[in-house]
Structure formats: structure tokens, C-alpha cells
Scaffold this active site. Structure first.
Site, PDB file in Angstrom:
ATOM      1  N   CYS A 105       0.831  -1.208   0.000  1.00  0.00           N
ATOM      2  CA  CYS A 105       0.000   0.000   0.000  1.00  0.00           C
ATOM      3  C   CYS A 105       0.866   1.259   0.000  1.00  0.00           C
ATOM      4  CB  CYS A 105      -0.929  -0.006   1.208  1.00  0.00           C
ATOM      5  SG  CYS A 105      -2.010   1.445   1.316  1.00  0.00           S
ATOM      6  N   CYS A 201      -5.931  -2.948   7.300  1.00  0.00           N
ATOM      7  CA  CYS A 201      -6.965  -1.952   7.588  1.00  0.00           C
ATOM      8  C   CYS A 201      -8.287  -2.275   6.922  1.00  0.00           C
ATOM      9  CB  CYS A 201      -6.489  -0.566   7.159  1.00  0.00           C
ATOM     10  SG  CYS A 201      -6.266  -0.397   5.367  1.00  0.00           S
TER      11      CYS A 201
END
Length: 358
Positions: A105, A201
Site C-alpha cells: 500500500c 486496515c
């Protein structure tokens, strides 16, 4: 003459630089934005949408940063996040690997798609609330550990390119978490996200295996469990429910606990062993990103093979441009294919790559 950013020791391209800070709603990015504003930099905020956040977060962020006189842009990167992070994550599990989506990410989303978006807004650099720091010398940009040993996050940024590191700003580079909290309290900064961000997340309130099943409905089911001699000792509930080093869920009685030693995806077979069977003296690392350059020959380093592990001494040998072999001084437990291996020389990050199965 180019303006020196007081939070980083080298010039930005513009005489009036615009810095875009990526904000999540947590205390770290909030304080990072405030520090940049205090430094006199021209600051804008970007909140990127992944498709996995609470629906009301973007509006609350806009209200929060309006109070700080910082404009907020909402960047919809749901499609690119799904293809580059979530799909990568599920595909790795289906290969029998244990991925670290945060590392991907950071390189593909925060300092990839978001950095491109920030530059389209006219920003010269992108700032985040990571606990790490960078410096620049004639050889390139170097990445260093942050000041807080308990929170430093250089591990997660080891895949960043030289261009990405050169445009990155880390206002919390010399701060501890306690100092960040104190700064927020002193200036009345109240985050909208009170919990610490998690490694994954996009998985909220469910098991990792259940998330993978929702993403990939046609997933292999139960299969055999074998011990280190090849003896059949049980049946597993799906290889995507296991990672190397895992103890929970094996459910095969023995004189001592079994741990996952390997996942044989071709046979849909779970290989298990006792704890002493899972220590390995060497591992191969692929797709290595060197910071700033590939070392010549072999060298002594410390290496981290998962984020929540203390670095261990090892001998690092670069093989070609993007491969390496790590020989541990002391054999290490449960070296999991798919995890990130990051190499250090003291506080300096030398690079990092993906652990591959031998």
C-alpha cells in the site's frame, strides 16, 4: 533560491512549495499536518478512499481540517486499492504466502497513486504520519529508522523507490508517540479515529479467512494434514486459514503442539511439525528494492522478517539486481514466504524484498 523545508534537510523544487499530507483521521497524520503548517509550508490535505472505511469519515475530516485552515481533497482510489492491495493480498494467500499489504500500500497507493494525484494538484511533496526519516547525499536518498523504537515504521517503507523517497516528508521523524500525543493535546488537536491503525486496515470485524472467502468464492476446501515424515495425521479446513508458524486450528493431538511448517498448494496439503522443526538458517528474498543502491558482495546486517519482530544479525548476499540470500547467525523460527524481509545497517535501511519459499 529554493526553499529549505525545515522538516527535511534538502531543497524542494519550487520556491513556494506545496506539501500534500495524507490524512486518515488518526493522531499521527493530524499532528504531521499541524507541524507542516507551523513550519510555514503551504499545506493541503488528501484523504484517500479505499472502499473499506467508515462512511462518515471524509466529511468529519473536512470539518476538522477546515478548523486548521487546511483544504482537504477527497481522492477516490477504490479501484486501484482493490486491484493493487486487496487482490494482491488474497492472491498471495491462495499461493500459500503470508503477505504484508501495508508495504505494498505504501509503495503503490500512498506514495504511488496518491503521490500522482498530489502532483496533479501542484504539490511538490507528500507527507505522512510515519515514524521514520530520510536524508539525501550524493549517492541518493536514504531511509532511516524513526526516533521511537516502539513505533518506528521504516520496515513498512522499504519498497519505496528513490523518486518516491525524494518526494516524501515525514514530520514525525524525530518524535516519539508520547511527544505526538502531547503536541496534539497542547494544540487542541482531536483525531476522529481513536484506534491505532491495524496491519490489515481493510479487514474489520471478521476473520482473515472469512474475508478471503468473500473475495474469492471458488476457493479450495478441506485437505490432508501431514507431519514432517509425510504421515497423514488429519484434515485441515482450508489452506487459506493457515500461515507458516501458526499453531491454532491444526487440531491434531500429539506429545507436543504442532505448528504449520509449509503449505503445499499443489496437493492442497498442510505440512506441520513441532516447534524445533520450523527453525531455518537461511532464506531467499526476491523483488528486492535497494536503498539507495545494491551492495557489492556480502555484508553483515540486521534483518527483520516481520514487523513485530526484533531485528536479528545475518549475512546478506545480493544475487543479481533484485534477489538476495540471507544467512541468519542464529536459525529463525517460522520464516514465512510472502512476508517482507528488510535489511538494516544500524539505523539505515539498506532495502527490502519478499521472502520466497526454498
Amino acid at each position: 533560491m529554493p526553499l529549505m523545508n525545515p522538516l527535511n534537510p534538502w531543497p524542494l523544487e519550487s520556491s513556494n512549495p506545496l506539501i500534500a499530507v495524507l490524512v486518515s483521521g488518526g493522531i499521527d497524520s493530524l499532528v504531521a499536518a499541524h507541524l507542516l503548517k507551523q513550519s510555514g509550508a503551504d499545506v493541503t490535505a488528501i484523504h484517500f478512499l479505499t472502499g473499506y472505511e467508515p462512511e462518515d469519515r471524509a466529511g468529519r475530516l473536512e470539518k476538522l481540517f477546515t478548523q486548521m485552515d487546511i483544504p482537504v481533497f477527497i481522492f477516490d482510489c477504490r479501484t486501484v486499492f482493490q486491484s493493487n492491495v486487496v487482490d494482491y493480498f488474497t492472491a498471495a494467500y491462495l499461493r500459500g504466502e503470508t503477505p504484508n499489504p501495508c508495504m505494498v500500500c505504501n509503495s503503490r497507493i500512498k506514495f504511488g497513486a496518491c503521490m500522482d494525484y498530489a502532483r496533479s494538484l501542484g504539490a511538490d511533496a507528500v507527507a505522512t504520519g510515519h515514524y521514520c526519516r530520510t536524508t539525501k547525499d550524493p549517492d541518493g536518498v536514504r531511509l532511516w529508522k524513526g526516533a521511537d523504537p516502539a513505533k518506528e515504521q521504516s520496515y513498512f517503507l522499504a519498497f519505496l523507490s528513490q523518486d518516491q523517497l525524494g518526494r516524501a516528508r515525514f514530520p514525525l521523524e524525530r518524535m516519539t508517540k508520547d511527544q505526538v500525543r502531547a503536541h496534539a493535546a497542547r494544540h487542541g488537536l482531536v483525531p476522529i479515529e481513536s484506534k491505532e491503525s491495524q496491519d490489515v486496515c481493510f479487514i474489520r470485524g471478521e476473520e482473515c479467512a472469512d474475508f478471503i472467502e468473500a473475495q474469492v468464492p471458488a476457493i479450495p476446501g478441506p485437505g490432508p494434514i501431514e507431519d514432517m515424515t509425510g504421515r497423514l495425521i488429519g484434515t485441515h479446513s482450508g489452506l487459506h486459514r493457515f500461515t507458516v508458524g501458526q499453531r491454532r486450528g491444526i487440531n491434531c493431538p500429539a506429545e507436543q503442539p504442532y505448528y504449520v511448517a509449509a503449505l503445499d498448494m499443489a496437493r492442497n496439503c498442510l505440512k506441520v511439525g513441532f516447534r524445533q522443526d520450523l527453525f531455518v538458517p537461511v532464506c531467499r528474498v526476491a523483488q528486492v528494492n535497494w536503498i539507495p543502491d545494491r551492495p557489492k558482495g556480502s555484508m553483515n546486517v540486521s534483518v527483520k522478517i516481520r514487523y513485530n519482530q526484533t531485528e536479528v544479525p545475518a549475512r546478506l548476499t545480493a544475487l543479481g539486481e533484485t534477489d538476495a540470500v540471507v544467512e541468519f547467525v542464529t536459525p529463525q523460527f517460522a520464516v514465512a514466504p510472502g512476508q517482507g524481509a528488510v535489511f538494516y545497517d544500524g539505523d539505515a535501511v539498506l532495502g527490502g524484498g519478499i521472502i520466497r519459499a526454498e
